[in-house]
Write a protein that holds these residues in place. Structure first.
Motif, PDB file in Angstrom:
ATOM      1  N   GLY A  82      30.365  -8.617  60.324  1.00 36.52           N
ATOM      2  CA  GLY A  82      29.989  -7.663  58.938  1.00 36.52           C
ATOM      3  C   GLY A  82      31.273  -7.244  57.978  1.00 36.52           C
ATOM      4  N   ASN A  83      30.917  -6.108  57.840  1.00 35.27           N
ATOM      5  CA  ASN A  83      32.294  -5.600  57.085  1.00 35.27           C
ATOM      6  C   ASN A  83      33.440  -4.946  58.071  1.00 35.27           C
ATOM      7  N   VAL A  84      33.372  -5.116  59.385  1.00 31.79           N
ATOM      8  CA  VAL A  84      34.661  -4.822  60.138  1.00 31.79           C
ATOM      9  C   VAL A  84      35.799  -5.339  59.661  1.00 31.79           C
ATOM     10  N   ALA A  85      36.807  -4.483  59.448  1.00 27.47           N
ATOM     11  CA  ALA A  85      38.067  -4.857  59.225  1.00 27.47           C
ATOM     12  C   ALA A  85      38.952  -5.229  60.635  1.00 27.47           C
ATOM     13  N   PHE A  86      38.865  -4.254  61.365  1.00 25.42           N
ATOM     14  CA  PHE A  86      39.454  -4.309  62.875  1.00 25.42           C
ATOM     15  C   PHE A  86      38.830  -3.289  63.921  1.00 25.42           C
ATOM     16  N   VAL A  87      39.235  -3.302  64.883  1.00 26.63           N
ATOM     17  CA  VAL A  87      38.673  -2.005  66.118  1.00 26.63           C
ATOM     18  C   VAL A  87      40.076  -1.655  66.585  1.00 26.63           C
TER      19      VAL A  87
END
Length: 338
Positions: A82-87
């Protein structure tokens, strides 16, 4: 007699060497057989495996630490999509090779879940601004660019005030579609009276609506969305226009000319920047670059690569700051480009 004695000594020496070699060979064979037997016994009862600890706590075993760590790294980079850039994961697992009885099994999936459970996901999306005020949000840069371009095509009255901001947050906001965004932001064009005379502020900026004829043709030095306009900004005069683009994007010369300034550093807020002098007293300035590809004194042609987009100097994001000057007076670049 002397020669016979020497011959006898040689024969005795050779015999001793042969006896020594035989003993060494027997020892080597015994060692090899012992090693083989020990290895066989160990491999029959035990197997190599990695014990895994997290923040000093034992959390399981893994037979393939590289595969497990690769899976964790991919999650850090992409999250659940999805719109996850990083964790952001503060603690990563530690691995130690050991021998354990064959009855013990690996639990890679359980280890993976424990590691990522302590991670924080950061989402990336884009805000569309009017006069630097965030009005609504879209999922990606291409949608933001499409909204701005459609508003320009419709000649929206606020087209000169539109911008795009890259956003990072731990929670997602509500997104608008391109059509919804255009509908919400469109303003009907208001016809204003044009000022006939050119007025120049004390800062060397053309603050009137009069467009000065440059006498040369320009091309866009970089493709992107305008994130900040020419004119008054934060109580000061913004002498150029900012075009948002990814770091490392190639910047080309807007017109042919001679490089009169090319320097790394803070540069009075411009960061790493270049100035090119053209005909008719026209100069173009390219600020906040990551790298500079031409040196002072070089002649460049229109469209030639001269630098790359960056975030140096007094800057709050990757973009190109472009100025157009005529005899030292800053002109609005959007009268000629973008």
């Amino acid at each position: 007699m002397k020669q016979k004695k020497i011959g006898v000594f040689k024969i005795i020496s050779i015999k001793n060497t042969i006896v020594h070699l035989r003993k060494c060979t027997k020892v080597a064979i015994i060692i090899a057989i012992s090693t083989f037997l020990i290895t066989g016994i160990v491999s029959t009862c035990y197997k190599p495996i990695y014990s895994v600890t997290l923040n000093g706590e034992m959390i399981g075993y893994s037979e393939n630490k590289n595969k497990l760590q690769q899976k964790i790294n991919e999650y850090i980079e992409k999250g659940n999509g999805g719109n996850v850039a990083f964790v952001d994961i503060e603690e990563l697992p530690q691995y130690k090779l050991c021998l354990l009885k064959k009855g013990i099994t690996a639990n890679d999936e359980e280890i993976f879940e424990k590691v990522i459970s302590k991670g924080t996901q950061y989402y990336k999306y884009y805000g569309i601004t009017v006069n630097n005020e965030e009005k609504l949000y879209v999922a990606n840069f291409s949608e933001a660019e499409e909204v701005v371009n459609k508003l320009k095509e419709k000649n929206s009255n606020n087209k000169e005030k539109l911008g795009v901001k890259e956003k990072f947050a731990t929670e997602l906001v509500e997104f608008s579609t391109v059509e919804q965004s255009v509908e919400k932001l469109y303003e009907k064009k208001v016809v204003q009276k044009t000022v006939s005379n050119v007025t120049v502020a004390s800062s060397g900026v053309n603050t009137s609506n009069k467009v000065v004829n440059l006498g040369i043709s320009l091309i866009r030095p970089v493709s992107g969305v305008v994130t900040s306009r020419f004119g008054a900004r934060w109580g000061r005069s913004h002498k150029g226009v900012d075009i948002g683009a990814p770091k490392g994007t190639t910047i080309v010369a807007a017109a042919s000319g001679t490089v009169t300034f090319s320097q790394y550093g803070y540069g009075g807020g411009y960061g790493n920047h270049i100035v090119i002098s053209h005909a008719n007293g026209v100069q173009t300035l390219y600020g906040h670059c990551t790298s500079l590809l031409v040196n002072k004194g070089a002649h460049v042609t229109q469209g030639q690569a001269i630098a790359t987009v960056g975030n140096t100097g007094n800057s709050q994001g990757n973009h190109l700051h472009l100025e157009i000057r005529v005899n030292g007076v800053a002109q609005n670049p959007q009268n000629y480009l973008y």
